[in-house]
Scaffold this active site. Structure first.
Site, PDB file in Angstrom:
ATOM      1  N   HIS A 192       0.827  -1.129   0.090  1.00 43.95           N
ATOM      2  CA  HIS A 192      -0.003  -0.098   0.165  1.00 43.95           C
ATOM      3  C   HIS A 192       0.864   1.185  -0.136  1.00 43.95           C
ATOM      4  O   HIS A 192       2.040   1.392   0.453  1.00 43.95           O
ATOM      5  CB  HIS A 192      -0.950   0.107   1.337  1.00 43.95           C
ATOM      6  CG  HIS A 192      -2.053   1.020   1.157  1.00 43.95           C
ATOM      7  ND1 HIS A 192      -1.827   2.228   1.621  1.00 43.95           N
ATOM      8  CD2 HIS A 192      -3.386   0.840   0.887  1.00 43.95           C
ATOM      9  CE1 HIS A 192      -2.966   2.986   1.275  1.00 43.95           C
ATOM     10  NE2 HIS A 192      -3.945   2.081   1.039  1.00 43.95           N
TER      11      HIS A 192
ATOM     12  N   ASP B 102      -8.112  -4.506  -0.035  1.00 41.10           N
ATOM     13  CA  ASP B 102      -8.540  -5.242  -1.378  1.00 41.10           C
ATOM     14  C   ASP B 102      -8.169  -6.727  -1.494  1.00 41.10           C
ATOM     15  O   ASP B 102      -8.844  -7.413  -1.987  1.00 41.10           O
ATOM     16  CB  ASP B 102      -7.699  -4.456  -2.772  1.00 41.10           C
ATOM     17  CG  ASP B 102      -8.198  -3.197  -2.807  1.00 41.10           C
ATOM     18  OD1 ASP B 102      -9.372  -2.909  -2.888  1.00 41.10           O
ATOM     19  OD2 ASP B 102      -7.247  -2.424  -2.873  1.00 41.10           O
TER      20      ASP B 102
END
Length: 377
Positions: free
Chosen positions: A260, A314
């Site tokens: 991320h 996700d």
């Protein structure tokens, strides 16, 4: 002196906000002073939306009023319903969502009213309408008639009801409710910034949200959860994980759902989704992808040991949504359906203290050149 360019605006503070704080080193996510773990355990999406719009939790009466406002705004306009029937089968869901937001703005005579009171009404309208748009779109493309919203169901449960025509059980409704809370806000991401740029011109909230949807549509932002599902589908079985991952890394490609831009440890939202996934998997006939996600996560932990690459939100969204019976091309639109709370909250801040977003660009083109007439070239 060499001028510094912050490509992608990484590390640049473009505004101040009271909505969200992220500590990427600690893996901490705070909404208006409340830890995401507390909200996931105790709150609802409706209450979280109120929190983001008002920077405080609602009283019981205020929460009931918001729920009533959302129920009232759930049905689509006749124009939006007609357009949906025209475009179904021709475009993808995110484009349908974008179009529906633009239509809603075109029909709102108060769209240019940028008072905080009216903006909150617009925020509630958009929050209520998006689930109906997506559910109706999915039903129509299956050759089925849309399922009308039910006033006796909460925001999350009502979406699952409209989508599948089956009332979700208590666990399914709660899991989806929490998933929406987790996606409701995430500070200054690309789609939020896009919305603020549009709003800074004093364009209306509908246009700003359409900008945000267009930005979220990109695979480097909201499309990652659908990409995770495609990865799991391509792997197929646990035995294929090493060969698939090793080949992917050898080509210099990334494993979607891992790593991320902000978090340097496990995304706290991924921790919560994994816990919810375990509960769903106990009874779900579609637990295959969740089990595969766990095995993939474990293999990557060994393969990438020492590197700051961990699961993000996700990574488990894909398998959790699969167990809820949601088709993969709706994963990103559902992201938008949840993030509408955060987008509109940031817009409330922007309109309240507006300044036109107008950055500079460093020119690296040709020096001044004489103009040569066409016949001499």
């Amino acid at each position: 002196m060499t001028e510094v360019i912050a490509r992608g605006l990484e590390g640049v503070n473009v505004t101040a906000t009271k909505l969200c704080r992220i500590d990427g080193q600690k893996g901490e996510l705070i909404y208006a002073g409340y830890n995401i773990f507390d909200l996931a355990e105790h709150s609802t999406f409706e209450e979280t939306a109120f929190l983001l719009w008002n920077l405080r939790l609602p009283t019981k009466a205020e929460l009931e009023q918001l729920k009533a406002d959302l129920r009232r705004e759930r049905p689509l306009s006749d124009l939006n319903s007609r357009v949906q029937r025209e475009i179904v089968g021709k475009i993808r869901p995110m484009r349908a969502l974008e179009i529906s937001v633009i239509i809603a703005g075109a029909l709102d005579p108060k769209s240019s009213d940028l008072s905080q009171e009216q903006l909150k009404k617009t925020a509630a309208l958009l929050t209520a309408r998006m689930p109906t748009v997506l559910a109706n779109f999915h039903r129509l493309r299956q050759g089925l008639e849309p399922v009308p919203p039910r006033d006796d169901l909460g925001h999350a449960a009502n979406f699952l009801w409209m989508l599948k025509g089956e009332e979700p059980n208590e666990l399914e409704a709660r899991v989806f409710d929490v998933a929406m809370i987790l996606h409701a806000e995430h500070e200054m991401n690309a789609s939020t910034f896009s919305a603020l740029v549009t709003a800074s011109t004093l364009s209306d909230m509908y246009s700003a949200i359409a900008s945000a949807i267009g930005t979220l549509k990109g695979p480097l932002h909201g499309g990652a959860n659908e990409a995770v599902y495609r990865t799991l589908e391509a792997i197929g079985t646990e035995e294929n994980i090493p060969a698939y991952v090793d080949d992917l890394l050898a080509r210099g490609e990334r494993v979607m759902g891992i790593g991320h831009r902000v978090y340097k440890t496990t995304d706290p939202r991924a921790i919560i989704l994994e816990q919810l996934g375990h509960k769903l998997a106990e009874t779900s006939p579609d637990r295959k992808y969740f089990d595969l996600s766990l095995k993939l996560r474990d293999y990557l932990a060994k393969k990438l040991e020492g590197k700051p690459l961990y699961p993000n939100v996700d990574f488990f969204s894909a398998s959790v949504y699969k167990m809820l019976g949601i088709p993969s091309d709706l994963y990103t639109p559902i992201f938008a359906m949840s993030r509408i709370a955060g987008w509109t909250a940031h817009l409330l801040e922007q309109y309240a203290d507006n300044r036109l977003v107008r950055p500079n660009a460093l020119y690296e083109g040709a020096d001044l050149r004489p103009y040569v007439p066409l016949e001499q070239r």
